[in-house]
Scaffold this active site. Structure first.
Site, PDB file in Angstrom:
ATOM      1  N   HIS A 403       0.862  -1.184   0.000  1.00  0.00           N
ATOM      2  CA  HIS A 403       0.000   0.000   0.000  1.00  0.00           C
ATOM      3  C   HIS A 403       0.897   1.232   0.000  1.00  0.00           C
ATOM      4  O   HIS A 403       1.501   1.592   0.999  1.00  0.00           O
ATOM      5  CB  HIS A 403      -0.901  -0.012   1.222  1.00  0.00           C
ATOM      6  N   ASP A 443       5.043   5.351 -18.818  1.00  0.00           N
ATOM      7  CA  ASP A 443       3.666   5.781 -18.530  1.00  0.00           C
ATOM      8  C   ASP A 443       3.598   6.396 -17.134  1.00  0.00           C
ATOM      9  O   ASP A 443       2.663   6.125 -16.378  1.00  0.00           O
ATOM     10  CB  ASP A 443       2.707   4.600 -18.638  1.00  0.00           C
TER      11      ASP A 443
END
Length: 594
Positions: A403, A443
């Site tokens: 996370h 990206d």
């Protein structure tokens, strides 16, 4: 962008008449001697035989200047005393009578026009003869004998692909991702290649299938030897039917089976079985979404669920294929090795998201996941389709990840120091990955940069064996999403061929993200397999633009000028390894932890 090559303007002079009767090769030679100052016409195009002599024929003609032929002498005068005797054809008549005495068993058939060559503007067709029996036998031998090397000349002429069954062991059958390894690149320790993991599962099947195929092919080849050349086409048909067992080996080597092998699975698992390892079903919460998947918080991990290989469109887009996700799986496992800073490691960092587990799942979305999705939809008005529409046999790839916090788009920066450490951490992480694996993200928009606050003061980076510590000001940066990335693992090069997705470069002009895609295309010349670390610098320029145009935080006019100056200097760098030594970062990089 590529531009179509313009054909040179043809000049018609009085000399054209002299070229009409010449061959193409002779005409080209004459043109070369008479127009030495003109650009040579490129030969990199398809050559047509329409209206000209074939190059293959023309090259055999004698195009040297012909000397003046002597005048033909007239017939000598007949003697006045003798008259003209009539011509006798008696010998010829006797010969043909003798030939006609034999009775023909069968009249020769007319040629069949199986296919034709067009030469010039003529309407007549010239039949292409059958391959001779010797050539047919060579083709048959290629069908049976997989271990023999190909005849390079014949293979090119006949366009017959050569495949050695031994090379199928561990082969990944998707051309847009994998390319041959570079021998000069250092191997990655501890990282199992796709081939080695794939061999463990399928080598037994390959050997078994080859034994069966060998026995069948030997039996068929024995029968072919006994058949006449007239029945060669029938034999080829029999061969194609008997050789299907060989193709079954190739059927075993498919992207989905390879994906399972890389994930350490023999069969897919269920979604809820995987999520239950990290959280109770009722505690699962959706935390984000993308065009091709959903992100759920399960305990202290984030599970990214991406549907694959299905016919149902996802949010208006076709689902990703197994081969496309295989590239991201390998990338994720490879970048995990950068977190190891021990022994003889030369490059290490913790900037890239840590991958705990990757699994292939199959089945419908479970009720707990649908409930989490609908709760998110009520609060944020989801742009994705409800996953309850997926069929019973839907497949997924699930990434169980660290996370990393909130993305840059939604994260609130407090001051210029947080903006500066964001840039230096991203630049240092890209520099380390470039040095270790020739990595390019390709990206890195602000949705793929996550931030979280902690009590850290510095962060450790190891670049080409040199330790350096970056001041964090209590901010930690994590880079995610490697779908479009390119990496060299030491055994394989993985990349996504963006030339197959032209829509990516057709976004609105002036949009910084789509402008960066177009800049990448210009840098790579639309050849995405190669190493172009300049693309990392293009995304650093994009992040500076986002800080200047989209984010608000406490900063002085001097700070803003420094950011603009950094943006200009970034244009001069060809890699993140060069950019990390820019003066803008000089006071953020220290020799020891603070």
């Amino acid at each position: 962008m590529y531009e179509r090559r313009r054909k040179p303007h043809q000049q018609h002079t009085h000399k054209d008449a002299t070229l009409n009767g010449m061959s193409f090769a002779a005409a080209a030679a004459a043109a070369g001697t008479n127009n030495t100052n003109k650009n040579r016409v490129s030969w990199n195009r398809s050559l047509s035989t329409r209206g000209r002599t074939s190059i293959a024929v023309g090259s055999c003609l004698d195009v040297r200047p012909q000397g003046k032929q002597a005048r033909r002498k007239g017939k000598p005068a007949l003697p006045k005393s003798k008259g003209v005797q009539p011509v006798s054809f008696e010998k010829e008549r006797e010969y043909f009578q003798e030939v006609d005495a034999f009775e023909l068993l069968e009249e020769s058939p007319s040629p069949k026009h199986f296919s034709t060559w067009a030469m010039g503007n003529q309407n007549d067709t010239v039949p292409i003869p059958h391959l001779c029996s010797r050539l047919e036998k060579w083709l048959l031998s290629k069908k049976f004998n997989y271990s023999c090397g190909p005849s390079s000349t014949l293979s090119k002429i006949l366009e017959t692909p050569y495949r050695n069954l031994e090379s199928l062991q561990g082969e990944v059958n998707f051309s847009i991702l994998s390319t041959p390894k570079k021998s000069s690149f250092k191997d990655t320790s501890g990282f199992p290649s796709i081939q080695s993991r794939f061999n463990e599962e399928f080598i037994t099947k390959d050997v078994h299938e080859r034994d069966i195929n060998s026995r069948k092919s030997n039996a068929v080849s024995e029968s072919v030897k006994n058949e006449s050349c007239e029945d060669i086409e029938v034999a080829v048909k029999k061969l194609s039917l008997a050789s299907t067992s060989a193709s079954s080996v190739v059927d075993h080597v498919n992207p989905f089976s390879t994906l399972l092998a890389v994930c350490g699975q023999s069969a897919p698992t269920k979604l809820l079985d995987l999520f239950s390892k990290y959280s109770d079903p009722e505690n699962i919460v959706k935390v984000g979404e993308g065009t091709f998947g959903e992100a759920f918080l399960a305990g202290n991990t984030v599970c990214k669920v991406v549907p694959i290989d299905g016919d149902l469109k996802v949010n208006g887009e076709a689902q990703k294929k197994s081969e496309e996700l295989l590239e991201e799986v390998v990338l994720s496992w490879t970048l995990n090795h950068l977190r190891r800073n021990e022994g003889d490691t030369l490059n290490a960092c913790t900037t890239f998201v840590e991958t705990f587990e990757i699994k292939v799942c199959q089945g419908p979305y479970d009720a707990a996941l649908i409930q989490a999705w609908e709760d998110w939809d009520d609060k944020h008005c989801s742009e994705n389709d409800n996953p309850e529409e997926f069929p019973e046999n839907q497949r997924y790839i699930v990434f169980v990840l660290q996370h990393g916090g909130k993305d840059l788009e939604s994260f609130v920066l407090l001051n210029i120091n947080e903006a500066r450490t964001l840039l230096v951490q991203v630049t240092a992480g890209l520099a380390v990955a470039e040095a270790a694996y020739e990595f390019e993200h390709r990206d890195l928009h602000w949705g793929n940069v996550l931030l979280s606050r902690n009590d850290s003061v510095t962060m450790n980076f190891l670049l080409d064996g040199k330790q350096m510590f970056v001041r964090t000001f209590g901010l930690s940066v994590t880079i995610i999403d490697f779908t479009l990335s390119r990496i060299n693992t030491g055994e394989d090069i993985f990349f996504l061929d963006l030339s197959q997705d032209p829509e990516l470069f057709n976004g609105p002009k002036g949009d910084k993200q789509f402008d960066t895609y177009r800049k990448m295309k210009k840098v790579t010349e639309d050849q995405w397999e190669g190493s172009f670390p300049k693309t990392n610098v293009l995304w650093l320029v994009y992040l500076v633009d986002m800080l200047l145009l989209k984010k608000t935080f406490d900063c002085s006019s001097k700070d803003e000028r420094d950011l603009r100056s950094l943006k200009k200097r970034l244009d001069e760098y060809n890699s993140a390894k060069e950019a990390i030594f820019d003066p803008f970062f000089s006071d953020l990089i220290v020799d020891r932890p603070l």
